[in-house]
Each structure stands twice: as C-alpha cells, then as structure tokens.
Design a protein around this motif. Structure first.
Motif, PDB file in Angstrom:
ATOM      1  N   ASN A   1       0.822  -1.211   0.000  1.00 34.11           N
ATOM      2  CA  ASN A   1       0.000   0.000   0.000  1.00 34.11           C
ATOM      3  C   ASN A   1       0.856   1.260   0.000  1.00 34.11           C
ATOM      4  O   ASN A   1       0.547   2.242  -0.684  1.00 34.11           O
ATOM      5  CB  ASN A   1      -0.944   0.012   1.205  1.00 34.11           C
ATOM      6  CG  ASN A   1      -2.042  -1.022   1.104  1.00 34.11           C
ATOM      7  OD1 ASN A   1      -2.330  -1.513   0.017  1.00 34.11           O
ATOM      8  ND2 ASN A   1      -2.649  -1.365   2.223  1.00 34.11           N
ATOM      9  N   SER A   2       1.935   1.217   0.779  1.00 35.01           N
ATOM     10  CA  SER A   2       2.835   2.357   0.859  1.00 35.01           C
ATOM     11  C   SER A   2       3.468   2.660  -0.493  1.00 35.01           C
ATOM     12  O   SER A   2       3.620   3.820  -0.880  1.00 35.01           O
ATOM     13  CB  SER A   2       3.928   2.072   1.900  1.00 35.01           C
ATOM     14  OG  SER A   2       4.877   3.115   1.941  1.00 35.01           O
ATOM     15  N   ILE A   3       3.814   1.616  -1.215  1.00 41.20           N
ATOM     16  CA  ILE A   3       4.402   1.783  -2.550  1.00 41.20           C
ATOM     17  C   ILE A   3       3.349   2.233  -3.554  1.00 41.20           C
ATOM     18  O   ILE A   3       3.590   3.121  -4.382  1.00 41.20           O
ATOM     19  CB  ILE A   3       5.051   0.465  -3.005  1.00 41.20           C
ATOM     20  CG1 ILE A   3       6.294   0.164  -2.156  1.00 41.20           C
ATOM     21  CG2 ILE A   3       5.415   0.513  -4.488  1.00 41.20           C
ATOM     22  CD1 ILE A   3       6.888  -1.208  -2.385  1.00 41.20           C
ATOM     23  N   ASN A   4       2.172   1.642  -3.463  1.00 37.55           N
ATOM     24  CA  ASN A   4       1.110   1.934  -4.428  1.00 37.55           C
ATOM     25  C   ASN A   4       0.704   3.410  -4.412  1.00 37.55           C
ATOM     26  O   ASN A   4       0.313   3.970  -5.434  1.00 37.55           O
ATOM     27  CB  ASN A   4      -0.101   1.046  -4.125  1.00 37.55           C
ATOM     28  CG  ASN A   4      -1.111   1.040  -5.254  1.00 37.55           C
ATOM     29  OD1 ASN A   4      -0.752   0.936  -6.419  1.00 37.55           O
ATOM     30  ND2 ASN A   4      -2.381   1.166  -4.907  1.00 37.55           N
ATOM     31  N   GLU A   5       0.809   4.046  -3.252  1.00 39.26           N
ATOM     32  CA  GLU A   5       0.400   5.442  -3.102  1.00 39.26           C
ATOM     33  C   GLU A   5       1.182   6.395  -4.010  1.00 39.26           C
ATOM     34  O   GLU A   5       0.673   7.449  -4.395  1.00 39.26           O
ATOM     35  CB  GLU A   5       0.574   5.897  -1.651  1.00 39.26           C
ATOM     36  CG  GLU A   5      -0.423   5.282  -0.681  1.00 39.26           C
ATOM     37  CD  GLU A   5      -0.095   5.621   0.759  1.00 39.26           C
ATOM     38  OE1 GLU A   5       1.006   6.187   0.977  1.00 39.26           O
ATOM     39  OE2 GLU A   5      -0.902   5.335   1.654  1.00 39.26           O
ATOM     40  N   VAL A   6       2.423   6.037  -4.346  1.00 38.67           N
ATOM     41  CA  VAL A   6       3.282   6.979  -5.078  1.00 38.67           C
ATOM     42  C   VAL A   6       3.525   6.563  -6.533  1.00 38.67           C
ATOM     43  O   VAL A   6       4.339   7.184  -7.223  1.00 38.67           O
ATOM     44  CB  VAL A   6       4.643   7.147  -4.353  1.00 38.67           C
ATOM     45  CG1 VAL A   6       4.434   7.667  -2.943  1.00 38.67           C
ATOM     46  CG2 VAL A   6       5.431   5.838  -4.330  1.00 38.67           C
ATOM     47  N   LEU A   7       2.840   5.530  -6.995  1.00 37.85           N
ATOM     48  CA  LEU A   7       3.114   5.029  -8.345  1.00 37.85           C
ATOM     49  C   LEU A   7       2.772   6.048  -9.437  1.00 37.85           C
ATOM     50  O   LEU A   7       3.488   6.160 -10.434  1.00 37.85           O
ATOM     51  CB  LEU A   7       2.361   3.718  -8.580  1.00 37.85           C
ATOM     52  CG  LEU A   7       2.947   2.483  -7.890  1.00 37.85           C
ATOM     53  CD1 LEU A   7       2.132   1.249  -8.216  1.00 37.85           C
ATOM     54  CD2 LEU A   7       4.395   2.273  -8.306  1.00 37.85           C
ATOM     55  N   ASP A   8       1.679   6.782  -9.274  1.00 39.55           N
ATOM     56  CA  ASP A   8       1.325   7.793 -10.272  1.00 39.55           C
ATOM     57  C   ASP A   8       2.414   8.858 -10.378  1.00 39.55           C
ATOM     58  O   ASP A   8       2.796   9.271 -11.477  1.00 39.55           O
ATOM     59  CB  ASP A   8      -0.012   8.447  -9.916  1.00 39.55           C
ATOM     60  CG  ASP A   8      -1.197   7.551 -10.218  1.00 39.55           C
ATOM     61  OD1 ASP A   8      -1.014   6.563 -10.953  1.00 39.55           O
ATOM     62  OD2 ASP A   8      -2.296   7.824  -9.703  1.00 39.55           O
ATOM     63  N   ASP A   9       2.901   9.303  -9.216  1.00 38.19           N
ATOM     64  CA  ASP A   9       3.948  10.315  -9.203  1.00 38.19           C
ATOM     65  C   ASP A   9       5.241   9.762  -9.808  1.00 38.19           C
ATOM     66  O   ASP A   9       5.930  10.453 -10.572  1.00 38.19           O
ATOM     67  CB  ASP A   9       4.187  10.785  -7.767  1.00 38.19           C
ATOM     68  CG  ASP A   9       5.001  12.071  -7.705  1.00 38.19           C
ATOM     69  OD1 ASP A   9       4.862  12.905  -8.618  1.00 38.19           O
ATOM     70  OD2 ASP A   9       5.769  12.238  -6.745  1.00 38.19           O
ATOM     71  N   ALA A  10       5.555   8.510  -9.493  1.00 41.55           N
ATOM     72  CA  ALA A  10       6.767   7.887 -10.028  1.00 41.55           C
ATOM     73  C   ALA A  10       6.696   7.734 -11.535  1.00 41.55           C
ATOM     74  O   ALA A  10       7.684   7.940 -12.246  1.00 41.55           O
ATOM     75  CB  ALA A  10       6.980   6.522  -9.370  1.00 41.55           C
ATOM     76  N   GLU A  11       5.503   7.388 -12.040  1.00 44.24           N
ATOM     77  CA  GLU A  11       5.342   7.222 -13.486  1.00 44.24           C
ATOM     78  C   GLU A  11       5.621   8.536 -14.213  1.00 44.24           C
ATOM     79  O   GLU A  11       6.225   8.547 -15.289  1.00 44.24           O
ATOM     80  CB  GLU A  11       3.932   6.748 -13.801  1.00 44.24           C
ATOM     81  CG  GLU A  11       3.691   6.507 -15.284  1.00 44.24           C
ATOM     82  CD  GLU A  11       2.310   5.965 -15.578  1.00 44.24           C
ATOM     83  OE1 GLU A  11       2.065   5.581 -16.718  1.00 44.24           O
ATOM     84  OE2 GLU A  11       1.476   5.938 -14.651  1.00 44.24           O
ATOM     85  N   THR A  12       5.213   9.647 -13.625  1.00 42.93           N
ATOM     86  CA  THR A  12       5.443  10.959 -14.243  1.00 42.93           C
ATOM     87  C   THR A  12       6.913  11.365 -14.167  1.00 42.93           C
ATOM     88  O   THR A  12       7.489  11.857 -15.138  1.00 42.93           O
ATOM     89  CB  THR A  12       4.583  12.034 -13.549  1.00 42.93           C
ATOM     90  OG1 THR A  12       3.200  11.681 -13.659  1.00 42.93           O
ATOM     91  CG2 THR A  12       4.812  13.400 -14.164  1.00 42.93           C
ATOM     92  N   LYS A  13       7.544  11.123 -13.001  1.00 41.24           N
ATOM     93  CA  LYS A  13       8.897  11.623 -12.761  1.00 41.24           C
ATOM     94  C   LYS A  13       9.997  10.764 -13.378  1.00 41.24           C
ATOM     95  O   LYS A  13      11.144  11.212 -13.472  1.00 41.24           O
ATOM     96  CB  LYS A  13       9.132  11.765 -11.257  1.00 41.24           C
ATOM     97  CG  LYS A  13       8.311  12.876 -10.618  1.00 41.24           C
ATOM     98  CD  LYS A  13       8.549  12.971  -9.118  1.00 41.24           C
ATOM     99  CE  LYS A  13       7.764  14.137  -8.523  1.00 41.24           C
ATOM    100  NZ  LYS A  13       7.909  14.227  -7.050  1.00 41.24           N
TER     101      LYS A  13
END
Length: 344
Positions: A43-55
C-alpha cells in the motif's frame, strides 16, 4: 525488464498480489502478521506510483526504482503461484509435516525485505501520494480527452452523437442523456469523446463541463457551470444573481452541458436547477454520467445508456495501451501473463 511500464499496470499487479495474500492458501502457510506486513508495504508503494510514473522521464533514479519494483513484484507473484500449486497438491497436514512451510516463509520474508527497502526510498526520491487531494475516487474529471483510441464503445458513441446533432426536442425542455454504469465502465471517457467530437464542437455555440462532487449545493454547482462557460464569471455567492448571469449566457444559444459523476438524489434541487435550462433551449443538450439509475430517473433523463462490461478482447487492448505505453507486450512475457489474469 528494460523500457517503461505504466504505474497503472503496477497498481494492478499489486491488487492481484493482495488478493492472493488474502487467500486461504496464503493464510494456511503463513501467520497473518506476515500477510499484514506485506499488505502495508504494498500500500505504501502503491500510493506513489502515479507520481513515479510521471517523474521517471526526468529522473533516472526514479526509473531505476520502478524497474526494481517491477522485478520484485514479479518475483512475489510467481512465488504466490508456486504456493497455490503446492496447496492444491498437498493436504494441510502434509504441508505442516513437510519442510515446505519454512522454505516458502524464508523466501517471502526475503522479498518483503526488498520491498521494504524500495518503500523506504520513496521519500528520498521525492515521490508523493497524489491520490489524497482528489474527489470521490481520487480523480476529478475534465473535458480534455487524453486517449487517441476508444475501445468497445463505438456504438454508444455514435448513438449519443446522433442524438446531439438531431433537431428533435422541445423548446421548453432540454433533452437529458444519462450514461449509467458502475465505476470503471468508461462513462466519463465516453462523455469526453463525445464532447470533443469535431461535429459536436461545430454545432454547439456554448459548451460546459462540470465534475459534480458527491456533496454540493445549488450555489457551488451554478458557479461551476458559469466558470466552465466563462472563466471570469461566478464571483457572487448570491444564488439569484448567479442564476440571472447563467440565464443571460444561455439565452439564444445552442449549448451542451456535461454533468459528470452525479450522485445527488435531491429531486427538488435538480428541479430548481434544471428550470434554468428549460427556456429557449432549442437544440441544446445535457449529458449526465452516474453510477445510479435512480439518479438518472430523478433528473428526468430523456435517454438512458446503460453501459455493459466490455468484451474480453476490448478489455485486453485497453489494458495493454495503458499498462505497456505503446510498447510490444511480447517484450514482457512475465508481465503479460499477470496482465491476462487481471483482465480475466
């Protein structure tokens, strides 16, 4: 696993893993605390996947982080499949007596440790949770359409466009087309495609798109409609003034209004709002998207499209487009097999 794979795909993989972790097979092999630790980390990782995909396109460290995550998730998923097969072949007593429990437990703990390392790195990489500031489902829609291809909704698309371009309708009642279906059926996407159709853009003098939050009032909704039509309007908090401004904007115009993601079932409120759209409305149209047929009925829909589940082939094509970002799916045989499980 070279190349870029979308965060939406990794979120789907995490969803599949969580379902397996909550299965009877996993619970029979491991203590529930281990499963809970794995879920918290995912869950902790899933929260930032959208941001990671952009960056990832500007930051090589983020891209390497995603590459490492893809590998570890694939390892976890494969191990859970092995456990499921072992569970089918052995009874509960056999599993306890054999040494398989300890072997599986040590392997899952190693993978959990690697995932924890990745989760701890997200702050150093500046990755943020981008889902908290949004609306009902973490998404606030807009009229802008990002897709170049729409899968499986061609007939519905044409049906709505035909209705929008037709001359039928009453001068005293603007026709309301409601697109109804559960979350994920493509209601908003379909409305976006129609809204941005070149023929529709030529016919309607005014167009407005409003995402309707779950809790709203007449003042805020009227303000949103005015702002969508004319960005400098809607400064007043007085409903009567706002309604007069909106009526002035609409009079003598052929307009298209989209009310996206409607939940409210207050019939009196909708009646009060829609009165503004019932005068001199020749050729104008309103499109509503909602999950609830009762909402469509309360609003007074003149046409209802009940979206059904896409065909499996359309689901797969849509999934491949978002998950693999235009790359050849055959370059990722392991991820392809996981993707097909998700689609099924």
């Amino acid at each position: 696993m070279a190349g870029v794979v979308g965060g939406a795909f990794l979120s789907s993989v995490i969803l599949v893993i969580r379902e397996k972790v909550n299965s009877k097979n996993f619970r029979n092999y491991f203590h529930k605390r281990l499963g809970r630790k794995l879920e918290i980390t995912l869950n902790s990782i899933n929260e930032v996947l959208d941001d990671a995909e952009t960056k990832q396109y500007q930051n090589l460290d983020v891209k390497n982080w995603l590459d490492g995550l893809k590998h570890e998730l694939a390892e976890v998923d494969q191990l859970l499949d092995v456990i499921a097969i072992d569970a089918q072949q052995k009874g509960k007593i056999e599993r306890f007596i054999s040494g398989y429990i300890n072997r599986f437990e040590s392997r899952i703990k190693v993978l959990l440790k690697r995932l924890n390392v990745l989760a701890e790195q997200k702050n150093r990489l500046g990755l943020q949770d981008t889902t908290r500031a949004a609306g009902n489902d973490g998404v606030v829609s807009s009229s802008f359409f990002y897709e170049s291809v729409m899968y499986g909704r061609e007939l519905e698309n044409q049906e709505i466009i035909d209705c929008l371009l037709s001359d039928s309708g009453s001068d005293n009642q603007v026709p309301i087309i409601s697109i109804v279906g559960p979350i994920g059926m493509g209601k908003t996407t379909l409305a976006q495609v129609v809204y941005n159709n070149h023929l529709v853009m030529e016919v309607f003098e005014l167009k407005a798109w409003v995402h309707v939050s779950e809790s709203f009032d007449l003042v805020s909704l009227t303000q949103s409609i005015l702002r969508s039509i004319h960005s400098s309007a809607a400064d007043s908090e007085d409903l009567e003034i706002l309604q007069h401004q909106l009526q002035q904007r609409l009079t003598g115009k052929r307009y298209l209004l989209v009310l996206d993601d409607v939940w409210n079932k207050n019939g009196n409120m909708w009646e009060h709002l829609l009165l503004l759209f019932s005068r001199q409305s020749s050729g104008s149209r309103i499109i509503v998207t909602t999950r609830d047929k009762e909402v469509a009925s309360i609003i007074g829909s003149t046409q209802l499209l009940d979206l059904k589940q896409l065909e499996k082939s359309d689901c797969w094509n849509l999934f491949v487009k978002h998950a693999f970002g235009g790359r050849d799916v055959f370059e990722y045989p392991c991820l392809e097999s996981i993707g097909k499980k998700i689609v099924e």
